[in-house]
Design a protein around this motif. Structure first.
Motif, short mmCIF file in Angstrom:
data_model
loop_
_atom_site.label_atom_id
_atom_site.label_comp_id
_atom_site.label_asym_id
_atom_site.label_seq_id
_atom_site.Cartn_x
_atom_site.Cartn_y
_atom_site.Cartn_z
N LEU A 1 -1.87 -22.03 14.01
CA LEU A 1 -0.86 -23.06 13.80
C LEU A 1 -0.07 -23.32 15.08
O LEU A 1 0.18 -24.47 15.46
CB LEU A 1 0.10 -22.63 12.69
CG LEU A 1 -0.47 -22.53 11.27
CD1 LEU A 1 0.57 -21.97 10.32
CD2 LEU A 1 -0.95 -23.89 10.78
N SER A 2 0.30 -22.24 15.77
CA SER A 2 1.08 -22.37 17.00
C SER A 2 0.31 -23.12 18.08
O SER A 2 0.88 -23.94 18.81
CB SER A 2 1.46 -20.97 17.51
OG SER A 2 2.16 -21.04 18.73
N ALA A 3 -0.99 -22.86 18.16
CA ALA A 3 -1.80 -23.51 19.18
C ALA A 3 -2.05 -24.98 18.89
O ALA A 3 -2.46 -25.74 19.78
CB ALA A 3 -3.15 -22.78 19.30
N ASN A 4 -1.79 -25.37 17.64
CA ASN A 4 -2.07 -26.76 17.25
C ASN A 4 -0.82 -27.47 16.74
O ASN A 4 -0.88 -28.26 15.79
CB ASN A 4 -3.17 -26.78 16.18
CG ASN A 4 -4.50 -26.32 16.73
OD1 ASN A 4 -5.17 -27.02 17.49
ND2 ASN A 4 -4.89 -25.10 16.35
N LYS A 5 0.32 -27.14 17.38
CA LYS A 5 1.59 -27.80 17.09
C LYS A 5 1.99 -27.69 15.63
O LYS A 5 2.54 -28.63 15.04
CB LYS A 5 1.52 -29.28 17.51
CG LYS A 5 1.27 -29.46 19.00
CD LYS A 5 1.21 -30.93 19.39
CE LYS A 5 0.96 -31.09 20.88
NZ LYS A 5 0.88 -32.52 21.30
N GLY A 6 1.69 -26.52 15.03
CA GLY A 6 2.12 -26.25 13.66
C GLY A 6 1.22 -26.81 12.59
O GLY A 6 1.51 -26.69 11.39
#
Length: 280
Positions: free
Chosen positions: A43-48
């Motif tokens: 999620l963090s790597a894909n803007k949530g």
């Protein structure tokens, strides 16, 4: 008996109860924590956002399945290996929101496959976690609870005796031949001792995690079963032989009482509120 001996005996008996009640809970917690960290990283790597893998090409940080297998992957807890569990796989995927029911942001299901012979246990556990493309970090607590419930449920099956699983297999074969389309079929599956144990222990894990009475989480899961089996679309299927009232009666009485009875006998620390008494 001296007072010190009696105290030591009581402490030992209480410790045995704790170990019995917490069977597989530590292993489930550790593995689920690892999976949750991978989901959070995704999620963090894909803007949530979960991000569905495109038909062509790839995303930078895909959500990939995780396997625990000492032979090839490593990391399988020794306590599970002793039970004959050879491999545990968490199948992770992201799907369009249209693949889920209204308001649903994820689904979690599990399966335990056995290839036992008369002397040796050989079990493989699989937990499937599907996230809606509308899943967000705020949905994580509910997901974790369901993942721990399902993992404990399946690990419980993985630790059951060969005889218990053989009997359960015969019962479930009869139940699923008709597609769980009758109350008798629902009873063959949900009231089988192997399933009662697995559902009770999964529910116990959810209750401990949420710090609410066992019976409260049990009633939540019963509500989910009723919503599924007594849903108008389900009842409209031609093969269905039960009514909404029969589904409600089965889960709120037969199933609930079977789970409560198991918990009272095997999970004495479970908080059970069933009208007249409260048991710890």
């Amino acid at each position: 008996w001296r007072a010190g001996d009696i105290l030591m005996k009581l402490l030992f008996e209480n410790w045995r109860k704790v170990l019995k009640e917490a069977k597989f809970e530590g292993e489930a917690t550790t593995m689920v924590r690892n999976i949750v960290n991978k989901i959070k990283d995704h999620l963090s790597a894909n803007k949530g956002e979960p991000r569905i893998k495109p038909r062509f090409g790839s995303i930078k940080h895909p959500l990939e399945s995780v396997a625990y297998d000492n032979k090839y992957f490593g990391g399988l807890p020794k306590s599970l290996e002793k039970e004959g569990i050879k491999k545990i796989t968490f199948q992770l995927r992201v799907e369009p929101s249209t693949a889920f029911g209204e308001g649903k942001k994820f689904s979690v299901s599990g399966q335990t496959m056995t290839s036992d012979d008369e002397m040796v246990r050989d079990r493989i556990v699989s937990v499937k976690v599907s996230l809606s493309d509308e899943f967000r970090i705020g949905d994580m607590s509910e997901l974790i609870e369901k993942m721990k419930d399902t993992t404990v449920h399946e690990l419980t099956h993985g630790g059951q005796s060969i005889d218990v699983l053989k009997k359960a297999g015969k019962q479930q074969k009869k139940a699923f031949q008709g597609g769980l389309a009758s109350i008798d079929a629902l009873g063959l599956y949900y009231l089988d001792p192997s399933e009662i144990e697995a559902y009770a222990r999964g529910t116990y894990k959810r209750a401990k995690m949420s710090k609410v009475p066992f019976s409260a989480k049990l009633d939540d899961s019963i509500g989910e079963f009723i919503n599924f089996y007594a849903h108008p679309k389900e009842l409209a299927k031609g093969e269905i032989q039960y009514t909404k009232d029969e589904v409600i009666d089965f889960f709120t009485n037969d199933y609930r009482q079977s789970i409560i009875s198991y918990a009272k006998k095997n999970l004495p620390a479970a908080v059970i509120k069933d009208g007249e008494q409260e048991t710890f």
